[in-house]
Design an enzyme around this catalytic site. Structure first.
Site, mmCIF file in Angstrom:
data_model
loop_
_atom_site.group_PDB
_atom_site.id
_atom_site.type_symbol
_atom_site.label_atom_id
_atom_site.label_comp_id
_atom_site.label_asym_id
_atom_site.label_seq_id
_atom_site.Cartn_x
_atom_site.Cartn_y
_atom_site.Cartn_z
ATOM 1 N N ILE A 107 34.781 64.719 53.396
ATOM 2 C CA ILE A 107 34.598 65.138 54.910
ATOM 3 C C ILE A 107 35.601 66.163 55.096
ATOM 4 C CG2 ILE A 107 33.210 62.893 55.348
ATOM 5 C CD1 ILE A 107 35.926 61.912 56.557
ATOM 6 N N ASP A 108 36.329 66.659 53.979
ATOM 7 C CA ASP A 108 37.442 67.485 54.338
ATOM 8 C C ASP A 108 36.978 68.968 54.519
ATOM 9 O OD1 ASP A 108 37.064 68.185 51.694
ATOM 10 O OD2 ASP A 108 38.534 66.659 51.002
ATOM 11 N N HIS A 123 28.360 63.121 53.577
ATOM 12 C CA HIS A 123 28.885 62.157 54.686
ATOM 13 C C HIS A 123 29.354 62.799 55.867
ATOM 14 C CE1 HIS A 123 29.689 58.813 51.468
ATOM 15 N NE2 HIS A 123 28.223 59.128 51.570
ATOM 16 N N CYS A 155 31.857 63.922 76.030
ATOM 17 C CA CYS A 155 31.073 65.044 75.964
ATOM 18 C C CYS A 155 30.907 66.045 77.098
ATOM 19 C CB CYS A 155 29.660 64.686 75.559
ATOM 20 S SG CYS A 155 28.509 65.932 75.546
ATOM 21 N N CYS A 158 27.263 65.654 78.676
ATOM 22 C CA CYS A 158 26.379 64.367 79.035
ATOM 23 C C CYS A 158 27.410 63.393 79.580
ATOM 24 C CB CYS A 158 25.437 64.117 77.990
ATOM 25 S SG CYS A 158 26.094 63.276 76.516
ATOM 26 N N GLY A 195 35.356 62.929 40.297
ATOM 27 C CA GLY A 195 36.365 61.890 41.488
ATOM 28 C C GLY A 195 35.492 61.115 42.317
ATOM 29 N N ASN A 221 36.802 61.554 35.636
ATOM 30 C CA ASN A 221 36.869 60.518 36.731
ATOM 31 C C ASN A 221 38.311 59.877 36.262
ATOM 32 O OD1 ASN A 221 36.414 59.680 39.641
ATOM 33 N ND2 ASN A 221 36.260 57.662 38.724
HETATM 34 P P1 CNA Z 1 36.769 56.406 45.940
HETATM 35 O O1 CNA Z 1 35.753 55.176 46.079
HETATM 36 O O2 CNA Z 1 37.899 56.279 46.689
HETATM 37 O O3 CNA Z 1 36.911 56.820 44.524
HETATM 38 C C1 CNA Z 1 37.625 57.916 44.065
HETATM 39 C C2 CNA Z 1 37.421 58.000 42.549
HETATM 40 O O4 CNA Z 1 38.140 59.196 42.378
HETATM 41 C C3 CNA Z 1 38.209 56.615 41.819
HETATM 42 O O5 CNA Z 1 37.357 56.380 40.909
HETATM 43 C C4 CNA Z 1 39.614 57.555 41.257
HETATM 44 O O6 CNA Z 1 39.893 56.838 39.935
HETATM 45 C C5 CNA Z 1 39.107 58.825 41.035
HETATM 46 N N1 CNA Z 1 40.392 59.925 41.243
HETATM 47 C C6 CNA Z 1 41.154 59.816 42.167
HETATM 48 N N2 CNA Z 1 42.124 61.002 41.951
HETATM 49 C C7 CNA Z 1 41.354 61.713 41.010
HETATM 50 C C8 CNA Z 1 41.681 62.726 40.288
HETATM 51 N N3 CNA Z 1 42.684 63.775 40.896
HETATM 52 N N4 CNA Z 1 41.011 63.230 39.254
HETATM 53 C C9 CNA Z 1 39.668 62.493 38.668
HETATM 54 N N5 CNA Z 1 39.414 61.444 39.352
HETATM 55 C C10 CNA Z 1 40.228 60.881 40.434
HETATM 56 O O7 CNA Z 1 35.815 57.738 46.448
HETATM 57 P P2 CNA Z 1 34.374 57.852 46.740
HETATM 58 O O8 CNA Z 1 34.322 59.438 47.091
HETATM 59 O O9 CNA Z 1 33.552 57.476 45.508
HETATM 60 O O10 CNA Z 1 33.768 57.031 47.854
HETATM 61 C C11 CNA Z 1 32.911 57.577 48.932
HETATM 62 C C12 CNA Z 1 33.679 57.696 50.184
HETATM 63 C C13 CNA Z 1 35.148 58.146 50.334
HETATM 64 C C14 CNA Z 1 33.078 58.432 51.199
HETATM 65 O O11 CNA Z 1 32.293 57.870 52.200
HETATM 66 C C15 CNA Z 1 33.816 59.631 51.615
HETATM 67 O O12 CNA Z 1 33.649 60.331 52.820
HETATM 68 C C16 CNA Z 1 35.401 58.984 51.468
HETATM 69 N N6 CNA Z 1 36.765 59.496 51.483
HETATM 70 C C17 CNA Z 1 36.624 60.868 51.640
HETATM 71 C C18 CNA Z 1 37.958 61.799 51.528
HETATM 72 C C19 CNA Z 1 37.793 63.284 51.627
HETATM 73 O O13 CNA Z 1 37.087 63.721 52.382
HETATM 74 N N7 CNA Z 1 38.814 63.708 50.961
HETATM 75 C C20 CNA Z 1 38.971 60.937 51.553
HETATM 76 C C21 CNA Z 1 38.877 59.494 51.438
HETATM 77 C C22 CNA Z 1 37.671 58.933 51.295
#
Ligand code: CNA
Length: 260
Positions: A107-108, A123, A155, A158, A195, A221
């Site tokens: 969401i960044d 998301h 808002c 509304c 990731g 990952n």
């Molecule tokens: P998660 O479940 O936290 O998994 C992240 C995965 O990335 C893990 O398995 C880690 O091992 C792996 N990981 C972390 N750093 C690295 C890297 N540098 N290189 C390779 N692998 C890496 O997150 P998911 O995205 O699977 O889960 C979905 C959620 C997280 C969504 O709803 C997002 O909105 C939510 N989220 C988003 C953000 C963002 O927008 N940056 C931050 C935190 C959470």
């Protein structure tokens, strides 16, 4: 050549051979930009806070101030973050004509800020707020400024409650976004996961959907995922350390082929 070098070469080859590549990214894509993910051991947000206390629609409505304070704390990292080597490598891959689109759970907004095209934010986005009553969308700064000045984050159209325009727990993904994702996956022959723990649904179904369409899977990952065994190639390393190397090989090969 090390095992890792061979995997890097193999993924570069798969990219060169593929005609229709789709990438799925998760929070691990942005940890190297300083934004914590949810599930990395030791640093993941869910080790520090209860996901049901923050980030669900019901908790947001019941405790708006407490939730917004937490989100602003988290948001600080998002608003000051810059695209990292991984985001930039994907933009380069797209410029080389090798990447059709990006499905992101993040969401960044960092893929868009890295100037990637055809980015589907499954998301939603933390850079906007949406009215929970009339669905009017405004920049997140409108909501944040109201909240920080002590007014209700409501808002202007509304008077409904504004919330960040990101999907909260208990909210369905938007149907138009799901449709765009389906269309992208349908034609794809290489599906690259970067990731993501692949634990959040419905996105966690996408790798199997891509497989059922005949696509090959590749994963970068740090941690293992449930689809590792189905992937052509799995690299348990940091995206920023690996992806730029792969894209460099791809770029070199494309330039060589053009000269021939
Ligand atoms: P998660 O479940 O936290 O998994 C992240 C995965 O990335 C893990 O398995 C880690 O091992 C792996 N990981 C972390 N750093 C690295 C890297 N540098 N290189 C390779 N692998 C890496 O997150 P998911 O995205 O699977 O889960 C979905 C959620 C997280 C969504 O709803 C997002 O909105 C939510 N989220 C988003 C953000 C963002 O927008 N940056 C931050 C935190 C959470």
């Amino acid at each position: 050549m090390t095992d890792l070098d061979m995997k890097i070469q193999k993924l570069a080859r798969l990219i060169l051979e593929a005609k229709n590549i789709v990438v799925l990214t998760g929070a691990g894509m942005s940890t190297e930009s300083g934004i914590a993910d949810f599930r990395s051991p030791g640093t993941g947000l869910w080790e520090k806070v209860d996901p049901y206390e923050f980030g669900s629609v019901s908790s947001y409505v019941a405790n708006t101030g407490k939730n917004l304070n937490f989100m602003l704390e988290m948001g600080k990292h998002i608003f000051s973050a810059r695209p990292n080597k991984g985001h930039k490598a994907l933009t380069k891959l797209q410029k080389l004509g090798k990447l059709k689109g990006i499905l992101t759970q993040n969401i960044d907004g960092l893929h868009i800020r890295a100037k990637s095209k055809n980015v589907i934010e499954l998301h939603g986005t933390a850079l906007e707020a949406i009215c929970m009553r009339c669905n009017k969308v405004v920049p997140i700064t409108v909501m944040v400024n109201k909240f920080l000045s002590g007014s209700s984050p409501s808002c202007e159209q509304c008077n409904g409650l504004l919330k960040p325009n990101a999907i909260f727990f208990g909210e369905p993904l938007r149907s138009e976004v799901l449709q765009q994702a389906d269309e992208l996956i349908e034609g794809c022959d290489l599906f690259i996961i970067l990731g993501s723990s692949l634990l959040v649904y419905p996105v966690a179904f996408y790798p199997r959907k891509a497989l059922s369409m005949g696509a090959k899977l590749a994963i970068i990952n740090i941690q293992e995922t449930d689809v590792d065994d189905d992937a052509e190639i799995v690299i348990h390393q940091k995206i920023g350390d690996i992806l730029p190397q792969i894209i460099e090989i791809v770029e070199k090969k494309i330039l060589e082929n053009k000269k021939k």
